[in-house]
Design a protein around this motif. Structure first.
Motif, short mmCIF file in Angstrom:
data_model
loop_
_atom_site.label_atom_id
_atom_site.label_comp_id
_atom_site.label_asym_id
_atom_site.label_seq_id
_atom_site.Cartn_x
_atom_site.Cartn_y
_atom_site.Cartn_z
N HIS A 89 -13.35 -5.42 2.34
CA HIS A 89 -13.61 -5.77 0.79
C HIS A 89 -13.36 -7.25 0.66
O HIS A 89 -14.07 -8.07 -0.24
N VAL A 103 0.85 -1.21 -0.10
CA VAL A 103 0.04 0.07 0.12
C VAL A 103 0.81 1.22 0.05
O VAL A 103 0.38 2.27 -0.60
N LEU A 117 -5.93 -0.15 4.68
CA LEU A 117 -5.93 -1.52 4.97
C LEU A 117 -7.17 -2.24 5.45
O LEU A 117 -7.49 -3.32 5.27
N LYS A 152 -10.05 -1.30 5.25
CA LYS A 152 -11.13 -1.24 4.21
C LYS A 152 -10.93 -2.24 3.06
O LYS A 152 -11.60 -3.05 2.47
N GLU A 153 -9.49 -2.42 2.82
CA GLU A 153 -9.23 -3.46 1.78
C GLU A 153 -9.59 -4.84 2.43
O GLU A 153 -9.97 -5.91 1.75
#
Length: 331
Positions: free
Chosen positions: A198, A173, A192, A194-195
């Motif tokens: 998902h 990232v 991180l 949010k990744e």
């Protein structure tokens, strides 16, 4: 009298059939929804804490955030450390002081406190995510600087707290920024989490075959709405439903058809919403597909025409079967 008794017996048989079929449909919808809730793209090392997260989140009244809490575990430890949510310091203890059960309870309590503070300060949810790493002071900082988290704000906060000191950071990232971060917390933390969230959602994402079948079922519903509501007494509607155009022109029958068409149209709309828009699309579609299948079975039984079950029930039943097979493959 005998005719009246016969009518009542017939009505009771139909009522029993409706109750049985629709009870089965509701049970199927709940079963599919429960199966979807169990899917996740996160590793098993994280998912083994799902039950503990659920229990602690319910106690803190933040159970709607369970996916986010699992994402935090993924970022903090990948589920491998004893202090799985790295929450010891939020309780005023030394790093890694808590065992996994205590870590989950403290992490959920800490997150609940951040949510409450964010609500009081009128800042956005991304601020809460970053504050899990930076501490509640970041919520105050964002509140004083526009009320909305941005990477630039996170970066400025870390620069201020670290005195401008930098540290190497080789996470992908940070590659585009030169592979470094300020030596205070992790300015990339919200990104991180949010990744990871998902990734969690990917597990319950609708597979393409189910999406296609659900869309086809929706189109079928919309076509039925057209026939029943907008072309009520047409020759095509007469052929499809095997009712004479003269009967379809009768005021009462026409009114019933048009109303029924609206219901079919709404089912089609909800299926399209589930297939293409909703983040919980599989759960949404499962409910309406089960309902369509139940209606097709009842229609076949009540009319004595088995073709109805195949004609109206094939697409929704196939979509439900696709969900079931996808679930089996996932496990």
């Amino acid at each position: 009298m005998q005719r009246t008794t016969g009518i009542m017996d017939d009505a009771r048989r139909h009522a029993a059939a409706v109750l049985l079929i629709f009870a089965a449909a509701i049970a199927a919808a709940f079963a599919f929804s429960a199966a979807v809730r169990q899917r996740s793209g996160l590793p098993e090392s994280v998912l083994r804490y799902r039950s503990a997260i659920h229990q602690a989140a319910v106690e803190e009244q933040i159970d709607s955030y369970e996916g986010w809490l699992l994402a935090i575990i993924q970022v903090e430890s990948g589920g491998e450390a004893e202090d799985v949510m790295q929450s010891s310091e939020s309780a005023g203890l030394k790093s890694n002081s808590l065992d996994s059960a205590e870590s989950v309870r403290q992490g959920c309590a800490y997150f609940a406190g951040l949510l409450k503070r964010a609500g009081e300060k009128h800042v956005d949810f991304d601020t809460v995510l970053q504050a899990y790493n930076y501490g509640p002071g970041y919520i105050d900082y964002v509140a004083e600087n526009g009320g909305k988290h941005t990477f630039d704000l996170a970066k400025a906060f870390a620069r201020e707290k670290s005195g401008g000191k930098k540290a190497a950071y080789l996470n992908p990232v940070a590659v585009s920024s030169g592979g470094w971060r300020y030596a205070y917390g992790n300015m990339y933390y919200a990104i991180l989490v949010k990744e990871a969230y998902h990734l969690h959602l990917e597990g319950s994402k609708m597979n393409e075959i189910t999406r296609i079948l659900s869309t086809a079922a929706a189109i079928e519903c919309l076509l039925i709405m057209f026939l029943e509501t907008f072309a009520t007494s047409s020759a095509l509607t007469s052929r499809v439903f095997k009712i004479s155009t003269a009967e379809l022109r009768r005021k009462n029958l026409g009114l019933l058809f048009r109303n029924q068409g609206v219901y079919n149209g709404l089912i089609g709309v909800f299926l399209l919403y589930g297939a293409w828009i909703s983040r919980n699309g599989t759960k949404v579609c499962a409910i309406f597909l089960a309902y369509m299948t139940a209606c097709a079975i009842y229609g076949a039984l009540s009319s004595g025409r088995a073709a109805i079950a195949l004609g109206q029930g094939f697409l929704p039943a196939a979509a439900l079967l696709s969900m079931l097979l996808h679930q089996a493959v996932q496990h």
